[in-house]
Design a protein around this motif. Sequence first.
Motif, PDB file in Angstrom:
ATOM      1  N   ASP A  25       7.276   8.350  -5.273  1.00 50.03           N
ATOM      2  CA  ASP A  25       6.873   6.969  -5.505  1.00 50.03           C
ATOM      3  C   ASP A  25       7.316   6.589  -6.907  1.00 50.03           C
ATOM      4  N   HIS A  36      -0.414   5.241  -1.123  1.00 49.90           N
ATOM      5  CA  HIS A  36       0.816   6.004  -0.956  1.00 49.90           C
ATOM      6  C   HIS A  36       0.644   6.976   0.210  1.00 49.90           C
ATOM      7  N   ALA A  68       7.392  -0.419  -3.582  1.00 46.88           N
ATOM      8  CA  ALA A  68       6.675  -1.371  -2.736  1.00 46.88           C
ATOM      9  C   ALA A  68       7.285  -2.758  -2.856  1.00 46.88           C
ATOM     10  N   LEU A  95       7.415   1.263   1.101  1.00 53.65           N
ATOM     11  CA  LEU A  95       6.023   1.539   1.454  1.00 53.65           C
ATOM     12  C   LEU A  95       5.538   0.648   2.590  1.00 53.65           C
ATOM     13  N   SER A  96       6.033  -0.587   2.655  1.00 55.88           N
ATOM     14  CA  SER A  96       5.589  -1.481   3.729  1.00 55.88           C
ATOM     15  C   SER A  96       6.019  -0.957   5.093  1.00 55.88           C
TER      16      SER A  96
END
Length: 410
Positions: A25, A36, A68, A95-96
């Motif tokens: 990340d 996460h 993100a 991340l979406s």
Amino acid sequence: MNIPPVTPSQVRSMLLLRREIALLDLRHEAAFATGHPLFAANMPVGRIALEAEARLPRKDAPIVVYDAGEGLVAEAAARFAGLGYSDVRQLEGGLSAWRKAGFEIFIDVNSYAKAFGELVESRRHTPSLSAEEVAALLARRADIRILDVRRPDEYATMNIPGSVSVPGAELVLRAGDVAPDPATTIVVNCAGRTRSIIGTQSLINAGIANKVVALRNGTMGWTLANQALEHGADRHGGIGQLEGARDKARDVAYRAGVKHLSTSELALLESDATRTLYRFDVRPLKDYTAGHIPAFRHYPGGQLVQEIDMAAPVRGARIVLTDDKGVRADMTASWLAQMGWEVYVLEGVYDGALDAGPPQILPKPDPSHRYRRPYEGTEASREAMQAYFDWEYGLVEQLKRDGTHGFFVI
């Protein structure tokens, strides 16, 4: 720059099959803590040059980066390429996309170690006492000793009155000195839950004769119960009977499936260019500084268990631990093995050439980018502490929904 994509389902498959992967990340820690994947590790894009070579020792290990939507991926890939990393991919959709795939999102930091601690308590029914119960025992001068398993600096900041500092991996080595009478009840505390659960269960797993319980919810629970804390304490446990402790720790490691290595066998692991190898010295800082095996990084065992995502971001890698007395390495390895790591303990190497001097310490991030843990310092709000516990109590069910952890509990 062309950055090959990998789908959330492909990442999940790599985790399930225990193939090596560093899922990174790229946001600052404060943003990372908002959500996460379970096995994601935080490496902010601006810290890649500082951290990558220490935390990602194999330059061709599979690295998957994501953000993100902040647009950090291209810069991160360029920085990794400039350092010689050759297998950098991006999580397609970021991340979406992980969320849209229906996969679990975990908040906070060190999430999978904390989730593992909750699983240990759930499976082993680790005994604990509330702050009120421990305070009552202290008030009537009951035969108890409180062992604080946090880092020494955390202990010095604030501690349960009368407690003694015995950092987590030191427990089996030092409990016999702090509480030599088997009739004495040992109470293990940390700031919250994880380290006290692991510490209590370590002593139970090792078969110590004393009754052992965790202080439920640690110093945060103590504060929420309106109990006073002590500040600036400097009490530290000594080493007890070494042989008995060594035998107990070796048995626990054996039950967890830990393997022991000679130096020649370590050389074989080091020569395997297809696998990432982490090497950690789990002793206290003073011992490491006085003399340590070359190429072994310093990471005290109790902290290593809780911060394994920070220390070893390549999930599926191999880990070798060392400790001149064996006890700390065996106990630490026993927990890492239960967390799904291929972990080894190196034997019989402290009679050779050692390096002296302090460990490499990575510069701390800008305080404005850090996630403020609700158990840090002395000014955390009661609401933040309670919210933290509400989250932590739900981690076992979240692990079940996620389905990728592969943990077991001896």
